[in-house]
Motif scaffolding. Sequence first.
Motif, PDB file in Angstrom:
ATOM      1  N   UNK A   8       0.379  -0.975   0.306  1.00  0.00           N
ATOM      2  CA  UNK A   8       0.333   0.284   0.273  1.00  0.00           C
ATOM      3  C   UNK A   8       0.908   1.129  -0.125  1.00  0.00           C
ATOM      4  N   UNK A   9       2.186   1.172   0.763  1.00  0.00           N
ATOM      5  CA  UNK A   9       2.817   1.862   0.412  1.00  0.00           C
ATOM      6  C   UNK A   9       3.686   2.402  -0.123  1.00  0.00           C
ATOM      7  N   UNK A  10       4.573   1.829  -1.517  1.00  0.00           N
ATOM      8  CA  UNK A  10       5.793   1.809  -2.082  1.00  0.00           C
ATOM      9  C   UNK A  10       5.375   0.666  -3.531  1.00  0.00           C
ATOM     10  N   UNK A  11       6.073   1.329  -4.298  1.00  0.00           N
ATOM     11  CA  UNK A  11       5.352   0.453  -5.764  1.00  0.00           C
ATOM     12  C   UNK A  11       7.152   0.265  -6.613  1.00  0.00           C
ATOM     13  N   UNK A  57       0.986   3.287 -16.386  1.00  0.00           N
ATOM     14  CA  UNK A  57       2.234   2.205 -15.640  1.00  0.00           C
ATOM     15  C   UNK A  57       1.129   1.140 -15.369  1.00  0.00           C
ATOM     16  N   UNK A  58       1.747  -0.486 -15.581  1.00  0.00           N
ATOM     17  CA  UNK A  58       0.013  -1.476 -15.683  1.00  0.00           C
ATOM     18  C   UNK A  58       0.698  -2.648 -15.185  1.00  0.00           C
ATOM     19  N   UNK A  59       0.047  -2.939 -14.251  1.00  0.00           N
ATOM     20  CA  UNK A  59       0.347  -3.790 -12.866  1.00  0.00           C
ATOM     21  C   UNK A  59       1.040  -4.909 -13.289  1.00  0.00           C
ATOM     22  N   UNK A  60       2.039  -5.506 -12.840  1.00  0.00           N
ATOM     23  CA  UNK A  60       3.108  -6.195 -13.225  1.00  0.00           C
ATOM     24  C   UNK A  60       2.410  -7.448 -13.185  1.00  0.00           C
ATOM     25  N   UNK A  80       8.928 -11.348 -14.923  1.00  0.00           N
ATOM     26  CA  UNK A  80       7.604 -11.409 -13.962  1.00  0.00           C
ATOM     27  C   UNK A  80       7.776 -12.822 -12.959  1.00  0.00           C
ATOM     28  N   UNK A  81       7.959 -14.412 -13.819  1.00  0.00           N
ATOM     29  CA  UNK A  81       8.140 -15.293 -13.325  1.00  0.00           C
ATOM     30  C   UNK A  81       8.803 -14.990 -12.276  1.00  0.00           C
ATOM     31  N   UNK A  82       9.782 -14.953 -12.070  1.00  0.00           N
ATOM     32  CA  UNK A  82      10.784 -14.509 -11.127  1.00  0.00           C
ATOM     33  C   UNK A  82      10.654 -13.649  -9.681  1.00  0.00           C
ATOM     34  N   UNK A 130       2.532  -8.148  -6.525  1.00  0.00           N
ATOM     35  CA  UNK A 130       1.607  -6.593  -5.731  1.00  0.00           C
ATOM     36  C   UNK A 130       1.911  -5.856  -5.869  1.00  0.00           C
ATOM     37  N   UNK A 131       3.466  -5.893  -5.604  1.00  0.00           N
ATOM     38  CA  UNK A 131       4.451  -4.470  -5.757  1.00  0.00           C
ATOM     39  C   UNK A 131       4.770  -3.897  -6.535  1.00  0.00           C
ATOM     40  N   UNK A 132       4.674  -4.520  -7.853  1.00  0.00           N
ATOM     41  CA  UNK A 132       5.392  -4.121  -8.982  1.00  0.00           C
ATOM     42  C   UNK A 132       4.399  -3.836 -10.212  1.00  0.00           C
TER      43      UNK A 132
END
Lengths: 440, 440
Positions: A161-164, A229-232, A257-259, A267-269
């Motif tokens: 919620x705090x960082x991306x 930006x696009x969700x990872x 993405x797999x890694x 969820x962070x990326x």
Amino acid sequence: MAGSSHVYQAPRGTRDFLPEDMAVRLHIEQAWRTAAVTHGFLEIEGPTFEHLELYTSKSGPGIVSELFSFKRSGGETEFALRPEFTPTLARMAAAQGRGLPVPTRWFSMPWHYRAERPQRGRLREFRQFNVDVIGDASPAADAETIAVALAALARLGLTADDVQVRISHRAVVNRMLNDLGVADDRITAAQDLLDKRDRIEPDAFAAKATELGLDPDAVTRLAAMGGEAVPASTDPATLSEVWSVPAETLTELVELREELEARGLLEFCRWDISIVRGLAYYTGAVWEIHETSGNERAIAGGGRYDNLVESFGGPSLPACGFGMGDVVLELVLRDRSLIEQGADLLPRPDAFVLSMTDENDSAVVPMLSRLRAAGLHARTTGKSTRNLGKLLKDANKCRARHAVILGEEFADGSVTVKDLDSAEQSTVAVDELVDRLGGG
Amino acid sequence: MAGSSHVYQAPRGTRDFLPEDMAVRLHIEQAWRTAAVTHGFLEIEGPTFEHLELYTSKSGPGIVSELFSFKRSGGETEFALRPEFTPTLARMAAAQGRGLPVPTRWFSMPWHYRAERPQRGRLREFRQFNVDVIGDASPAADAETIAVALAALARLGLTADDVQVRISHRAVVNRMLNDLGVADDRITAAQDLLDKRDRIEPDAFAAKATELGLDPDAVTRLAAMGGEAVPASTDPATLSEVWSVPAETLTELVELREELEARGLLEFCRWDISIVRGLAYYTGAVWEIHETSGNERAIAGGGRYDNLVESFGGPSLPACGFGMGDVVLELVLRDRSLIEQGADLLPRPDAFVLSMTDENDSAVVPMLSRLRAAGLHARTTGKSTRNLGKLLKDANKCRARHAVILGEEFADGSVTVKDLDSAEQSTVAVDELVDRLGGG
């Protein structure tokens, strides 16, 4: 001395760390070190200053104007205070040659310096956490460094919620720049301009973009490059059309993405092609960590730099890593009330030793020496009162765990130990005191 | 880049710390920090560079020639890399004014810099442990700082057989210099010359002593000043005749002796009037710690500087403290085989995770993430073999405490944990693994 009062202050853009400030910094450094060590990284450090050429040769135009440089009085060699750690790391790796274990996982957390005008989140002297993997070309290595960065932030209380993490790739950015009409020999300058996009005036941006050979339409497209930006969770392979780049520029992002997924970090990326990074040596995936509100600068930035070790005379070794400074991070933690008062982070005394009789006064110092030799943190009061209430107030003020009271029973080889958290009190033989207080 | 190979090396007199070197340095720093914290000192830090005048104004001729100084490009202000910590400390204390708690006990352990020719035990960049008490004029404060220095050395294995504290006093030295014919306004220069006595040629010494106004007989006596050190068990009051100084110059040493005795430190100490210290700001007791063989430079040096805080615009606050560099200390520890191999000081992994089946390969990374999130130090192999013997060799090489083996039983939610110290092996449910490995 000219009597000028500035001498009595820290130089502009540097900081004095009083004990409570220092406790906050040590708290942050502890989170950094633990995150790196748990992930199997080994701590290193290099000199605070390097030969000036180490920076001017490889880091590109973004860094050169920011250096504090100097010579030794009577010396010829030019040095510069370290503005970033990667050149030192690449130099150290190159010096090991073929003897360097592959992969090598190193971290460091020393001071860095930038001779810029100080601003919010950007000081002239700052602490930076540097984490790198050398000799591993796979996106797993990029994911490991991202995992360390997020683990350090998690230890400090920051969640998704705090960082991306905003992830881009030089191959994609360079292809887009080529398509806009930027020639290969101007790609580095164009990256530098893109990186500064949000920090310079639109007119200045347009002028510099025109200098790079772009027509007015391309200048407009450059200014807007990146978009949403696009969700990872989105497979990067599907972004070929969105970004108008060939599928082969996206191969590494698909693997990355797999890694990230295997590490539970998706969820962070975000995929975010507006991320460029100002340094010339990056070659692959590049990324920044931002707090979600957008109120502060980037918390961390890094990427892949596969040619740097070889360019310093070492073997051809791929590498990737990141830097995370203390200044923005502390602002983000304070914004979100995630930092305790510095006073609550100071080391707690195990024992606060008090004499209640004249005969016992001379026993206080030997008792302190004995406890300290056993590794216990022991203090006493500076007050001469025998009022136990006042003395215990002193003990509580420095958050001591126990009061060790030398009263009448001391003549029989015992002291009173009061647990200042639970208020429980007991008589303890002097010979058992160290054990009772947890020393050894 | 001119292709010059020096760029690929650390600047002369600085060091690259590879992981094993860094482990040794962290071991020393841990001893420093623990000694200071257990004695109730709080950690602080100041800027790496200060205004040049901070050093030129107060530290005297000994320091000025040793500075790395610079300006920011386009700037007017002259800065210098910190050669010692005391001016920063005094500046920070002065800035607190009347708000500074009395006494204040501070320590720090940052980098310092001297622009000298590098020699054994003396580099251009070194780490230094600084410990100070501010606002306490009593010899108890001097004794406390000596106690911290000796506690740090004790933690590193050095005993009274290895190290000696050689204690002098500026009042005694200055009285002796006066008696030799040194005028008051040349006392600082004479102290500086005395401090350099062992490092310059006799002819150069005599020439400089003559410049200070001494006649040939006085020059000879200056060269010999000090004589034999006296065990600290000797009451300093009895030294009035030995040193030909009035009894009142010895009052503080008499008290200091009592304070050292209360701390059990007399066996480490000597009265030694040949100790001078090169810095101009000392006002009372001064001391150095030397290893007993005399093969290395001083390990630590310090003393009382009662006027410095006020001279930086602060309240009139007495103070004392010392500095202990890492370079000589590491040499002494190595001379005496008191430092383990760096590899034995590296952090030990709690878990080395191994997959023994194709199906379990994809579970390794999530398992590592899970253990690391619980604060455990977890690694895996880079090898693709299923030969358990070879894999355990990898685990032992990095001194892992446990191998966590994902075999057939993993399908049922269990792993095999092998304790690599005891070679004991057991089956553990995945849900209990973190507990079993000591994380949480």
